[in-house]
Design an enzyme around this catalytic site. Structure first.
Site, mmCIF file in Angstrom:
data_model
loop_
_atom_site.group_PDB
_atom_site.id
_atom_site.type_symbol
_atom_site.label_atom_id
_atom_site.label_comp_id
_atom_site.label_asym_id
_atom_site.label_seq_id
_atom_site.Cartn_x
_atom_site.Cartn_y
_atom_site.Cartn_z
ATOM 1 N N CYS A 1 0.894 -1.348 0.134
ATOM 2 C CA CYS A 1 -0.013 -0.097 -0.005
ATOM 3 C C CYS A 1 0.907 1.228 0.340
ATOM 4 O O CYS A 1 2.107 1.110 -0.258
ATOM 5 C CB CYS A 1 -0.899 0.179 1.295
ATOM 6 S SG CYS A 1 -0.192 -0.069 2.852
ATOM 7 N N ARG B 1 -3.346 -0.614 5.492
ATOM 8 C CA ARG B 1 -3.762 -1.904 4.719
ATOM 9 C C ARG B 1 -2.931 -2.940 4.323
ATOM 10 O O ARG B 1 -3.239 -4.054 4.642
ATOM 11 C CB ARG B 1 -4.338 -1.202 3.187
ATOM 12 C CG ARG B 1 -5.411 -0.120 3.296
ATOM 13 C CD ARG B 1 -5.712 0.452 1.872
ATOM 14 N NE ARG B 1 -4.464 1.661 1.734
ATOM 15 C CZ ARG B 1 -4.250 2.241 0.819
ATOM 16 N NH1 ARG B 1 -5.016 2.210 -0.151
ATOM 17 N NH2 ARG B 1 -3.459 3.207 0.659
ATOM 18 N N ASP C 1 -8.124 3.813 1.560
ATOM 19 C CA ASP C 1 -6.972 4.375 2.286
ATOM 20 C C ASP C 1 -8.051 4.724 3.561
ATOM 21 O O ASP C 1 -8.661 5.765 3.528
ATOM 22 C CB ASP C 1 -6.233 5.412 1.878
ATOM 23 C CG ASP C 1 -5.108 5.909 2.677
ATOM 24 O OD1 ASP C 1 -5.070 5.503 4.039
ATOM 25 O OD2 ASP C 1 -4.600 6.796 2.402
HETATM 26 P P1 4NP Z 1 -1.826 3.006 4.200
HETATM 27 O O1 4NP Z 1 -2.332 4.274 4.758
HETATM 28 O O2 4NP Z 1 -1.192 3.005 2.888
HETATM 29 O O3 4NP Z 1 -2.937 1.875 4.211
HETATM 30 O O4 4NP Z 1 -0.711 2.497 5.256
HETATM 31 C C1 4NP Z 1 -1.639 5.587 4.914
HETATM 32 C C2 4NP Z 1 -0.713 5.570 5.867
HETATM 33 C C3 4NP Z 1 -0.054 6.817 5.809
HETATM 34 C C4 4NP Z 1 -0.243 7.672 4.916
HETATM 35 C C5 4NP Z 1 -0.931 7.634 4.111
HETATM 36 C C6 4NP Z 1 -1.722 6.434 3.834
HETATM 37 N N1 4NP Z 1 0.669 8.931 4.980
HETATM 38 O O5 4NP Z 1 0.317 9.848 4.018
HETATM 39 O O6 4NP Z 1 1.236 9.170 6.148
#
Ligand code: 4NP
Length: 173
Positions: free
Chosen positions: A21, A27, A139
């Site tokens: 992800c 995720r 997300d």
């Molecule tokens: P992930 O969620 O891609 O599902 O781990 C996110 C975690 C952090 C960020 C964006 C999405 N961020 O921009 O810090």
């Protein structure tokens, strides 16, 4: 939906599966935990190498987001992965690279050196069986509890589809 999946044939075990992800704190570490739990339930743990990574390295070294850990543990998934950014050199090490959304797919494709490597990248949503209207795993970072619950619902559904798909492709090869 799996008619869109066309990863290279898998003939040898262990099958190496990487979930990807953006931040590798919500995720994909949850997908890793759900898939590992399923594989262990079926007694297949020696047949799989499972990991996760992010296309963005801003959370490198962090445990999964506290909210994701809380929602996951309620369903029996103890998430202990430490966030890391994927490297271009590791694409060749994996049999299947499962991406949560379109942006992850584009970022992964930019790391691939060959067409054969790009064929390893598959969308997680391709394996959904009970959520036919979801074409990506959203997300949850800026969402509330419902966002995290939805992600876990989607991951549980897709992990079952993914495991069946891989096991059937091994049998057919
Ligand atoms: P992930 O969620 O891609 O599902 O781990 C996110 C975690 C952090 C960020 C964006 C999405 N961020 O921009 O810090």
């Amino acid at each position: 939906m799996t008619d869109k999946v066309n990863f290279p044939p898998i003939s040898a075990t262990p099958v190496k599966v990487l979930f990807v992800c953006l931040g590798n704190i919500c995720r994909s570490p949850a997908a890793e935990g759900v898939f590992r739990h399923l594989v262990e339930q079926k007694g297949l743990e020696h047949h799989y190498v499972i990991d996760s990574a992010g296309t963005y390295g801003g959370h490198a070294g962090d445990l999964p987001d506290q909210r994701m850990r809380v929602h996951a543990i309620r369903r029996g998934y103890n998430l202990t992965h430490r966030s890391r950014r994927i490297t271009s050199g590791e694409i060749e090490d994996w049999d299947v690279i499962v991406a949560m959304d379109k942006n992850n797919i584009y970022a992964l494709q930019s790391l691939c050196a060959t067409v054969e490597e790009t064929r390893k990248i598959v969308p997680m949503a391709a394996f959904l069986r009970c959520h036919p209207h979801n074409d990506y795993v959203p997300d949850p970072y800026y969402e509330g509890s419902q966002g995290f619950e939805l992600v876990l619902d989607l991951l549980e559904d897709a992990c079952e589809g993914l495991l069946d798909y891989i096991e059937n492709s091994i049998l057919e090869s």
